[in-house]
Design a protein around this motif. Structure first.
Motif, short mmCIF file in Angstrom:
data_model
loop_
_atom_site.label_atom_id
_atom_site.label_comp_id
_atom_site.label_asym_id
_atom_site.label_seq_id
_atom_site.Cartn_x
_atom_site.Cartn_y
_atom_site.Cartn_z
N GLY A 54 57.96 -36.62 -57.31
CA GLY A 54 58.13 -35.57 -58.32
C GLY A 54 56.81 -35.10 -58.89
O GLY A 54 56.66 -33.91 -59.23
N ILE A 55 55.84 -36.01 -59.03
CA ILE A 55 54.51 -35.60 -59.50
C ILE A 55 53.90 -34.60 -58.52
O ILE A 55 53.31 -33.58 -58.93
CB ILE A 55 53.58 -36.82 -59.67
CG1 ILE A 55 54.17 -37.82 -60.66
CG2 ILE A 55 52.18 -36.38 -60.11
CD1 ILE A 55 53.39 -39.12 -60.76
N ASP A 56 54.05 -34.88 -57.23
CA ASP A 56 53.55 -33.96 -56.20
C ASP A 56 54.14 -32.57 -56.38
O ASP A 56 53.44 -31.56 -56.29
CB ASP A 56 53.91 -34.48 -54.81
CG ASP A 56 53.04 -35.64 -54.36
OD1 ASP A 56 51.83 -35.45 -54.23
OD2 ASP A 56 53.59 -36.73 -54.14
N CYS A 57 55.45 -32.52 -56.59
CA CYS A 57 56.13 -31.23 -56.69
C CYS A 57 55.58 -30.42 -57.85
O CYS A 57 55.30 -29.22 -57.71
CB CYS A 57 57.64 -31.46 -56.84
SG CYS A 57 58.62 -29.95 -56.71
N VAL A 58 55.42 -31.06 -59.00
CA VAL A 58 54.86 -30.37 -60.16
C VAL A 58 53.43 -29.93 -59.88
O VAL A 58 53.04 -28.78 -60.15
CB VAL A 58 54.91 -31.26 -61.41
CG1 VAL A 58 54.19 -30.60 -62.58
CG2 VAL A 58 56.35 -31.59 -61.78
N ALA A 59 52.63 -30.84 -59.33
CA ALA A 59 51.21 -30.55 -59.09
C ALA A 59 51.01 -29.34 -58.20
O ALA A 59 50.14 -28.49 -58.45
CB ALA A 59 50.52 -31.77 -58.48
N MET A 60 51.81 -29.25 -57.14
CA MET A 60 51.66 -28.14 -56.21
C MET A 60 51.88 -26.80 -56.89
O MET A 60 51.26 -25.79 -56.53
CB MET A 60 52.62 -28.30 -55.04
CG MET A 60 52.34 -29.54 -54.18
SD MET A 60 50.68 -29.54 -53.46
CE MET A 60 50.86 -28.24 -52.26
N CYS A 61 52.76 -26.78 -57.88
CA CYS A 61 53.06 -25.54 -58.59
C CYS A 61 52.07 -25.24 -59.71
O CYS A 61 51.54 -24.13 -59.81
CB CYS A 61 54.48 -25.60 -59.16
SG CYS A 61 55.79 -25.77 -57.91
N VAL A 62 51.80 -26.24 -60.56
CA VAL A 62 50.94 -25.96 -61.73
C VAL A 62 49.50 -25.73 -61.32
O VAL A 62 48.79 -24.92 -61.95
CB VAL A 62 51.06 -27.07 -62.79
CG1 VAL A 62 52.47 -27.14 -63.35
CG2 VAL A 62 50.59 -28.42 -62.27
N ASN A 63 49.02 -26.42 -60.29
CA ASN A 63 47.65 -26.17 -59.83
C ASN A 63 47.51 -24.75 -59.28
O ASN A 63 46.45 -24.13 -59.40
CB ASN A 63 47.24 -27.18 -58.76
CG ASN A 63 46.97 -28.57 -59.31
OD1 ASN A 63 46.73 -28.74 -60.51
ND2 ASN A 63 46.99 -29.56 -58.45
N ALA A 93 59.16 -35.45 -64.42
CA ALA A 93 58.83 -35.49 -65.85
C ALA A 93 57.41 -35.99 -66.08
O ALA A 93 56.69 -35.47 -66.94
CB ALA A 93 59.84 -36.37 -66.58
N GLU A 94 56.99 -36.99 -65.32
CA GLU A 94 55.62 -37.51 -65.44
C GLU A 94 54.61 -36.43 -65.07
O GLU A 94 53.58 -36.26 -65.74
CB GLU A 94 55.45 -38.73 -64.57
CG GLU A 94 54.02 -39.27 -64.47
CD GLU A 94 53.44 -39.71 -65.81
OE1 GLU A 94 52.19 -39.72 -65.95
OE2 GLU A 94 54.22 -40.05 -66.72
N GLY A 95 54.88 -35.69 -63.99
CA GLY A 95 53.98 -34.61 -63.60
C GLY A 95 53.89 -33.54 -64.67
O GLY A 95 52.81 -33.03 -64.97
N CYS A 96 55.03 -33.20 -65.27
CA CYS A 96 55.02 -32.21 -66.35
C CYS A 96 54.21 -32.71 -67.54
O CYS A 96 53.46 -31.95 -68.15
CB CYS A 96 56.46 -31.90 -66.77
SG CYS A 96 57.39 -30.92 -65.58
N ALA A 97 54.36 -33.99 -67.87
CA ALA A 97 53.61 -34.56 -68.98
C ALA A 97 52.11 -34.48 -68.70
O ALA A 97 51.31 -34.16 -69.60
CB ALA A 97 54.03 -36.00 -69.23
N ARG A 98 51.71 -34.75 -67.47
CA ARG A 98 50.29 -34.67 -67.12
C ARG A 98 49.76 -33.24 -67.22
O ARG A 98 48.59 -33.02 -67.53
CB ARG A 98 50.06 -35.21 -65.70
CG ARG A 98 50.34 -36.69 -65.54
CD ARG A 98 50.01 -37.18 -64.13
NE ARG A 98 50.39 -38.57 -63.96
CZ ARG A 98 50.12 -39.30 -62.88
NH1 ARG A 98 49.43 -38.75 -61.87
NH2 ARG A 98 50.51 -40.55 -62.78
N ALA A 99 50.63 -32.27 -66.92
CA ALA A 99 50.23 -30.87 -66.94
C ALA A 99 50.41 -30.24 -68.31
O ALA A 99 49.97 -29.10 -68.52
CB ALA A 99 51.03 -30.08 -65.91
N GLY A 100 51.08 -30.94 -69.24
CA GLY A 100 51.31 -30.39 -70.56
C GLY A 100 52.40 -29.36 -70.63
O GLY A 100 52.46 -28.57 -71.58
#
Length: 354
Positions: free
Chosen positions: A90-99, A133-140
């Motif tokens: 899930g962190i990967d999924c968030v990262a690919m989008c927010v980056n 959720a963890e990825g979102c928290a890292r991205a704010g």
């Protein structure tokens, strides 16, 4: 037959077709709990409704431009299936989008995920969404909702697909569009945390051909094969937004995803300039040296498949490059001067390759 018994029989009938409503409801309740770690005060309501509401702060963003991006994780998921490790996907999924949306200078505001399964395993789904959720928290950014779709016969047992969408905002006059890039500008590369989420079809092929197991060790790798290859994509949002908040002019940015440095850096440049990248200007992690050797390809070709140790690139004026490096290092990033902009076709031009 009473209405209650008739409803129960209908539910059992739907379950016999492969869809478990009770499991879906239990998963939704767990999602609501894990989503609390990725919350912002602008969120209206919570997980469980038909849509997620977000009240945009127009005082901070009087000329708001919404920037959105959608992506998935690709065949890296196959390693999660094989190892039973679902907590970082899930962190990967968030990262690919927010980056991706960060490259426009956008602050990620909220995220929605889409999890598609053949048969819902609530425990696995909870691990996946906890990673989101963890990825979102890292991205704010806030996790405001999503969808879990149970579709019998669409996916083999134990497999799923994961995708997501991020929405961010930037004031129109602060958008980063690359138009100010000029010859002489400096390319700053931010270190990746590993293979991130690209090139995994070839990675898995090379691992299989080498006869390696997921619990095996490779010299120089960090932990087992699975440890190294499941390491999640690094999220660059906070340190880069910190530069922008400090008033440092970033002229262009590139997220190094599929296509590597070769295909992604030119995407942020205007016509008439090249990115002259100096080979050897950053340490290439052992995993990439192994993959390049196993594939039997040169560095330039490998850098069109994988990030080779650079996950994000900034283009800045040489007068502010030193301060940018210092601020990024203070924020915990490893940053390298990997080259400069020069006149020429919009492409990566390698220097220092044998």
């Amino acid at each position: 037959m009473t209405q209650a018994k008739e409803d129960l029989n209908r539910h059992d009938l739907y379950r016999s077709a492969g869809v478990d409503i009770d499991a879906g409801n239990e998963a939704a309740a767990r999602y609501a709990r894990v989503a609390r770690r990725a919350w912002r005060p602008e969120v209206l309501g919570g997980i469980g409704g038909f849509g997620g509401g977000f009240a945009l702060d127009v005082a901070r963003y009087p000329q708001p431009v919404l920037v959105s991006g959608a992506d998935g994780v690709g065949t890296k998921l196959k390693i999660a299936f094989a190892t039973g490790r679902h907590d970082t996907i899930g962190i990967d999924c968030v990262a690919m989008c927010v980056n991706d949306i960060l490259t426009a200078g956008a602050e990620p505001l909220f995220f929605l995920d889409y999890l598609a399964v053949g048969r819902l395993d609530v425990d696995v789904a909870e691990q996946v969404v906890a990673g989101v959720a963890e990825g979102c928290a890292r991205a704010g950014c806030a996790l405001v909702g999503g969808e879990t779709a149970e579709m019998p016969d669409m996916y083999p047992p134990g497999e799923y697909d994961l995708a997501g969408t991020a929405v961010g905002v930037v004031n129109r006059d602060r958008m980063v569009d690359g138009l100010a890039v000029r010859p002489g500008d400096v390319l700053l590369g931010l270190a990746s945390d590993g293979v991130h989420s690209n090139g995994y079809s070839l990675v898995r092929k090379l691992i299989a051909e080498a006869g390696l197991g997921w619990d095996d060790a490779v010299p120089g790798w960090r932990g087992t094969v699975a440890d190294e290859l499941l390491r999640p994509t690094r999220i660059y949002v906070r340190p880069v937004l910190g530069l922008l908040a400090a008033g440092l002019p970033i002229k262009a940015m590139a997220h190094i995803t599929g296509g590597g440095l070769v295909d992604n850096v030119p995407r942020c440049l205007p016509e008439g300039v090249s990115a002259r990248v100096q080979a050897g200007s950053w340490p290439v992690p052992a995993v990439f040296r192994w993959l390049q050797s196993a594939a039997g390809i040169g560095f330039a070709e490998a850098a069109r498949v994988w990030n080779m140790g650079i996950g994000f690139v900034l283009v800045v004026d040489p007068d502010v490059a030193g301060e940018a490096e210092s601020r990024l290092a203070d924020a915990g990033e490893q940053v390298f001067r990997i080259g400069e902009v020069a006149p020429g076709p919009r492409a990566v031009v390698w220097e220092g390759l044998a």
